[in-house]
Design an enzyme around this catalytic site. Structure first.
Site, PDB file in Angstrom:
ATOM      1  N   CYS A 185      15.909   3.250  20.232  1.00  0.00           N
ATOM      2  CA  CYS A 185      16.268   2.300  21.317  1.00  0.00           C
ATOM      3  C   CYS A 185      16.988   1.069  20.795  1.00  0.00           C
ATOM      4  O   CYS A 185      17.374   0.186  21.575  1.00  0.00           O
ATOM      5  CB  CYS A 185      15.009   1.876  22.087  1.00  0.00           C
ATOM      6  SG  CYS A 185      13.932   0.753  21.170  1.00  0.00           S
ATOM      7  N   ASN A 243     -20.587  11.269  -0.742  1.00  0.00           N
ATOM      8  CA  ASN A 243     -20.253   9.852  -0.872  1.00  0.00           C
ATOM      9  C   ASN A 243     -20.720   9.335  -2.218  1.00  0.00           C
ATOM     10  O   ASN A 243     -21.677   9.890  -2.794  1.00  0.00           O
ATOM     11  CB  ASN A 243     -20.971   9.074   0.237  1.00  0.00           C
ATOM     12  CG  ASN A 243     -20.034   8.145   0.977  1.00  0.00           C
ATOM     13  OD1 ASN A 243     -18.947   7.848   0.503  1.00  0.00           O
ATOM     14  ND2 ASN A 243     -20.457   7.693   2.139  1.00  0.00           N
ATOM     15  N   ARG A 267       0.844  -1.220   0.000  1.00  0.00           N
ATOM     16  CA  ARG A 267       0.000   0.000   0.000  1.00  0.00           C
ATOM     17  C   ARG A 267       0.868   1.254   0.000  1.00  0.00           C
ATOM     18  O   ARG A 267       0.487   2.286  -0.552  1.00  0.00           O
ATOM     19  CB  ARG A 267      -0.955  -0.047   1.190  1.00  0.00           C
ATOM     20  CG  ARG A 267      -2.025  -1.117   0.990  1.00  0.00           C
ATOM     21  CD  ARG A 267      -2.946  -1.217   2.148  1.00  0.00           C
ATOM     22  NE  ARG A 267      -3.653   0.016   2.378  1.00  0.00           N
ATOM     23  CZ  ARG A 267      -4.244   0.286   3.544  1.00  0.00           C
ATOM     24  NH1 ARG A 267      -4.158  -0.575   4.542  1.00  0.00           N
ATOM     25  NH2 ARG A 267      -4.904   1.412   3.714  1.00  0.00           N
ATOM     26  N   VAL A 285      -4.503   6.491   5.408  1.00  0.00           N
ATOM     27  CA  VAL A 285      -3.092   6.411   5.814  1.00  0.00           C
ATOM     28  C   VAL A 285      -2.159   6.856   4.680  1.00  0.00           C
ATOM     29  O   VAL A 285      -0.956   6.916   4.867  1.00  0.00           O
ATOM     30  CB  VAL A 285      -2.757   4.968   6.292  1.00  0.00           C
ATOM     31  CG1 VAL A 285      -3.517   4.662   7.590  1.00  0.00           C
ATOM     32  CG2 VAL A 285      -3.065   3.918   5.234  1.00  0.00           C
ATOM     33  N   HIS A 336      -5.915   7.333  11.945  1.00  0.00           N
ATOM     34  CA  HIS A 336      -5.608   5.901  11.857  1.00  0.00           C
ATOM     35  C   HIS A 336      -4.164   5.649  11.480  1.00  0.00           C
ATOM     36  O   HIS A 336      -3.816   4.544  11.058  1.00  0.00           O
ATOM     37  CB  HIS A 336      -6.543   5.218  10.845  1.00  0.00           C
ATOM     38  CG  HIS A 336      -7.951   5.126  11.340  1.00  0.00           C
ATOM     39  ND1 HIS A 336      -8.996   4.771  10.511  1.00  0.00           N
ATOM     40  CD2 HIS A 336      -8.504   5.323  12.560  1.00  0.00           C
ATOM     41  CE1 HIS A 336     -10.134   4.755  11.208  1.00  0.00           C
ATOM     42  NE2 HIS A 336      -9.849   5.099  12.454  1.00  0.00           N
TER      43      HIS A 336
HETATM   44  C1  BV8 Z   1     -11.148   1.795  18.953  1.00  0.00           C
HETATM   45  C2  BV8 Z   1      -6.102   0.406   9.535  1.00  0.00           C
HETATM   46  C3  BV8 Z   1     -11.230   2.134  21.310  1.00  0.00           C
HETATM   47  C4  BV8 Z   1      -5.536   1.450   8.684  1.00  0.00           C
HETATM   48  C5  BV8 Z   1      -8.384   0.642  10.167  1.00  0.00           C
HETATM   49  C6  BV8 Z   1     -18.811  -2.869  17.710  1.00  0.00           C
HETATM   50  C7  BV8 Z   1     -19.527  -1.705  17.524  1.00  0.00           C
HETATM   51  C8  BV8 Z   1     -18.884  -0.486  17.368  1.00  0.00           C
HETATM   52  C9  BV8 Z   1     -17.505  -0.418  17.374  1.00  0.00           C
HETATM   53  C10 BV8 Z   1     -16.800  -1.569  17.542  1.00  0.00           C
HETATM   54  C11 BV8 Z   1     -17.435  -2.792  17.719  1.00  0.00           C
HETATM   55  N1  BV8 Z   1     -16.488  -3.739  17.842  1.00  0.00           N
HETATM   56  C12 BV8 Z   1     -15.268  -3.148  17.777  1.00  0.00           C
HETATM   57  C13 BV8 Z   1     -15.448  -1.828  17.605  1.00  0.00           C
HETATM   58  C14 BV8 Z   1     -14.415  -0.801  17.479  1.00  0.00           C
HETATM   59  C15 BV8 Z   1     -13.762  -0.858  16.103  1.00  0.00           C
HETATM   60  C16 BV8 Z   1     -14.797  -0.758  15.008  1.00  0.00           C
HETATM   61  O1  BV8 Z   1     -15.329   0.293  14.748  1.00  0.00           O
HETATM   62  N2  BV8 Z   1     -15.105  -1.910  14.380  1.00  0.00           N
HETATM   63  C17 BV8 Z   1     -16.130  -1.884  13.329  1.00  0.00           C
HETATM   64  C18 BV8 Z   1     -15.672  -2.724  12.152  1.00  0.00           C
HETATM   65  C19 BV8 Z   1     -17.440  -2.382  13.925  1.00  0.00           C
HETATM   66  N3  BV8 Z   1     -12.892   0.309  16.046  1.00  0.00           N
HETATM   67  C20 BV8 Z   1     -11.633   0.231  16.509  1.00  0.00           C
HETATM   68  O2  BV8 Z   1     -11.114  -0.795  16.904  1.00  0.00           O
HETATM   69  C21 BV8 Z   1     -10.887   1.550  16.570  1.00  0.00           C
HETATM   70  N4  BV8 Z   1     -10.346   1.700  17.900  1.00  0.00           N
HETATM   71  O3  BV8 Z   1     -12.367   1.743  18.908  1.00  0.00           O
HETATM   72  O4  BV8 Z   1     -10.433   1.949  20.136  1.00  0.00           O
HETATM   73  C22 BV8 Z   1     -11.257   3.571  21.644  1.00  0.00           C
HETATM   74  C23 BV8 Z   1     -11.869   4.494  20.805  1.00  0.00           C
HETATM   75  C24 BV8 Z   1     -11.880   5.820  21.147  1.00  0.00           C
HETATM   76  C25 BV8 Z   1     -11.303   6.245  22.323  1.00  0.00           C
HETATM   77  C26 BV8 Z   1     -10.682   5.300  23.150  1.00  0.00           C
HETATM   78  C27 BV8 Z   1     -10.671   3.958  22.823  1.00  0.00           C
HETATM   79  C28 BV8 Z   1      -9.733   1.565  15.572  1.00  0.00           C
HETATM   80  C29 BV8 Z   1     -10.294   1.712  14.182  1.00  0.00           C
HETATM   81  C30 BV8 Z   1      -9.145   1.843  13.169  1.00  0.00           C
HETATM   82  C31 BV8 Z   1      -8.954   0.539  12.506  1.00  0.00           C
HETATM   83  N5  BV8 Z   1      -8.019   0.682  11.400  1.00  0.00           N
HETATM   84  N6  BV8 Z   1      -7.522   0.357   9.214  1.00  0.00           N
HETATM   85  C32 BV8 Z   1      -5.457   0.945   7.282  1.00  0.00           C
HETATM   86  O5  BV8 Z   1      -5.056  -0.215   7.090  1.00  0.00           O
HETATM   87  O6  BV8 Z   1      -5.790   1.742   6.409  1.00  0.00           O
HETATM   88  S1  BV8 Z   1     -10.024   0.876   9.746  1.00  0.00           S
HETATM   89  C33 BV8 Z   1     -10.205   1.038   8.075  1.00  0.00           C
HETATM   90  O7  BV8 Z   1     -11.577   1.387   7.855  1.00  0.00           O
HETATM   91  C34 BV8 Z   1      -9.413   2.186   7.504  1.00  0.00           C
HETATM   92  O8  BV8 Z   1      -8.697   2.928   8.472  1.00  0.00           O
HETATM   93  C35 BV8 Z   1     -10.481   3.087   6.924  1.00  0.00           C
HETATM   94  O9  BV8 Z   1     -10.079   4.373   7.007  1.00  0.00           O
HETATM   95  C36 BV8 Z   1     -11.608   2.779   7.820  1.00  0.00           C
HETATM   96  C37 BV8 Z   1     -12.929   3.275   7.351  1.00  0.00           C
HETATM   97  O10 BV8 Z   1     -13.132   2.815   6.017  1.00  0.00           O
HETATM   98  P1  BV8 Z   1     -13.584   3.924   4.954  1.00  0.00           P
HETATM   99  O11 BV8 Z   1     -12.511   4.936   4.870  1.00  0.00           O
HETATM  100  O12 BV8 Z   1     -14.951   4.388   5.298  1.00  0.00           O
HETATM  101  O13 BV8 Z   1     -13.581   3.091   3.615  1.00  0.00           O
HETATM  102  P2  BV8 Z   1     -14.731   2.116   3.068  1.00  0.00           P
HETATM  103  O14 BV8 Z   1     -14.119   1.279   2.000  1.00  0.00           O
HETATM  104  O15 BV8 Z   1     -15.417   1.453   4.208  1.00  0.00           O
HETATM  105  O16 BV8 Z   1     -15.802   3.117   2.406  1.00  0.00           O
HETATM  106  C38 BV8 Z   1     -15.427   3.856   1.261  1.00  0.00           C
HETATM  107  C39 BV8 Z   1     -16.530   4.859   0.981  1.00  0.00           C
HETATM  108  O17 BV8 Z   1     -16.115   5.692  -0.107  1.00  0.00           O
HETATM  109  C40 BV8 Z   1     -17.839   4.225   0.560  1.00  0.00           C
HETATM  110  O18 BV8 Z   1     -18.905   4.876   1.233  1.00  0.00           O
HETATM  111  C41 BV8 Z   1     -17.922   4.509  -0.948  1.00  0.00           C
HETATM  112  O19 BV8 Z   1     -19.257   4.711  -1.388  1.00  0.00           O
HETATM  113  C42 BV8 Z   1     -17.155   5.788  -1.047  1.00  0.00           C
HETATM  114  N7  BV8 Z   1     -16.520   6.026  -2.352  1.00  0.00           N
HETATM  115  C43 BV8 Z   1     -15.911   5.131  -3.166  1.00  0.00           C
HETATM  116  N8  BV8 Z   1     -15.432   5.780  -4.263  1.00  0.00           N
HETATM  117  C44 BV8 Z   1     -15.727   7.091  -4.108  1.00  0.00           C
HETATM  118  C45 BV8 Z   1     -16.417   7.249  -2.891  1.00  0.00           C
HETATM  119  N9  BV8 Z   1     -16.873   8.440  -2.467  1.00  0.00           N
HETATM  120  C46 BV8 Z   1     -16.624   9.513  -3.255  1.00  0.00           C
HETATM  121  N10 BV8 Z   1     -15.961   9.442  -4.429  1.00  0.00           N
HETATM  122  C47 BV8 Z   1     -15.503   8.257  -4.873  1.00  0.00           C
HETATM  123  N11 BV8 Z   1     -14.862   8.218  -6.060  1.00  0.00           N
END
Ligand code: BV8
Length: 232
Positions: free
Chosen positions: A138, A200, A58, A92, A108
């Site tokens: 380190c 979106n 990536r 990222v 993230h």
């Molecule tokens: C945390 C690594 C605690 C980086 C990523 C149950 C319920 C609720 C929450 C949770 C749960 N179980 C667990 C959780 C928490 C969990 C979570 O949310 N899980 C989900 C799956 C249920 N979250 C975590 O663990 C987070 N940490 O909660 O810690 C805390 C919190 C706060 C304070 C204290 C403690 C950590 C989350 C980070 C995880 N890391 N990836 C990498 O590899 O890149 S997440 C991953 O998904 C990426 O970071 C990415 O950014 C993120 C979101 O994805 P999107 O960016 O939305 O991308 P996606 O493909 O989904 O959507 C694309 C969109 O673009 C679509 O809508 C599409 O229509 C649109 N699109 C496409 N083309 C276009 C377009 N729009 C416009 N123009 C275009 N051309």
């Protein structure tokens, strides 16, 4: 009347037209890799080579990509809007910076940053990281990609929450609203009476929480909205 305070959250969709894959679209990254294998600390502990290879690929793709009109439009907004503009990204890649934006909050993490899991030191990541790479601070073999994985705490949450509390306008661009806490920011903005806008290609999971929905490609919707806002 003072210029509105704007908070912007971007996701993978803003970089899609630059050729970078999204996560949950057809054939996206989560269709090619299991999240638990490549985006969790457990996955990294189990098979660090798989994770390092995933982020190396990536990092190279991001380096070869170019910012698109949406990235440039947000840079224009930061430069020309009289009020505060806080740009938060879940992405990222560094396309916001290469599109001219400054002070981007990478909640993230970032591909171009490396992290020592022992002493928390950060440094510029090489294009290709290797497993067991030493930390320049380190000297332990504990380098890892500086990425927030599932179950880890996103970066700069205090700063993001402070900006949301002051927001007059909250805009989510190219994010499916699946991942928390980012997906909950719109709720926080609504709570303080901010106007909320979703830009979106497809409606996000939390689309019902937005006042204004602008469907289409980011390279069309974002420049149009920025021009409209700056013309007021
Ligand atoms: C945390 C690594 C605690 C980086 C990523 C149950 C319920 C609720 C929450 C949770 C749960 N179980 C667990 C959780 C928490 C969990 C979570 O949310 N899980 C989900 C799956 C249920 N979250 C975590 O663990 C987070 N940490 O909660 O810690 C805390 C919190 C706060 C304070 C204290 C403690 C950590 C989350 C980070 C995880 N890391 N990836 C990498 O590899 O890149 S997440 C991953 O998904 C990426 O970071 C990415 O950014 C993120 C979101 O994805 P999107 O960016 O939305 O991308 P996606 O493909 O989904 O959507 C694309 C969109 O673009 C679509 O809508 C599409 O229509 C649109 N699109 C496409 N083309 C276009 C377009 N729009 C416009 N123009 C275009 N051309």
């Amino acid at each position: 009347m003072t210029a509105p305070s704007i908070v912007i959250l971007t996701g993978a969709g803003i970089s899609a037209e630059s050729g970078l894959g999204t996560f949950r679209d057809e054939g996206g990254l989560w269709a090619q890799h299991r999240i638990e294998d490549v985006a969790t600390p457990e996955g990294f502990a189990r098979n660090p080579q798989l994770v390092v290879d995933f982020y190396n690929a990536r990092r190279t793709q991001a380096a070869e990509a170019r910012p698109n009109a949406a990235h440039h439009a947000l840079s224009r907004l930061q430069t020309e809007h009289a009020g505060p503009v806080t740009l938060v990204t879940q992405n990222v890649d560094d396309l916001h910076e290469r599109g001219g934006s400054v002070d981007v909050i990478h909640m993230h993490g970032a591909l171009n940053s490396a992290l020592c899991s022992d002493c928390d030191h950060r440094w510029s990541a090489p294009l290709e990281m290797s497993v067991g790479q030493s930390c320049p601070n380190c000297d332990q073999p504990t380098a890892r990609p500086d990425i927030v994985w599932f179950g880890e705490i996103p970066y700069q949450m205090d700063r993001i929450e402070r900006a949301l509390l002051d927001a007059d306008i909250f805009v989510a661009i190219g994010t499916s609203g699946n991942v928390y806490p980012a997906a909950g920011f719109v709720q926080m903005a609504r709570h303080v009476g901010a106007k909320t806008i979703e830009m979106n290609l497809d409606p996000g999971e939390n689309v019902g929480l937005f006042d204004d929905i602008r469907s289409g490609k980011a390279s069309d919707t974002v420049p149009a909205w920025v021009a409209e806002l700056l013309a007021r």
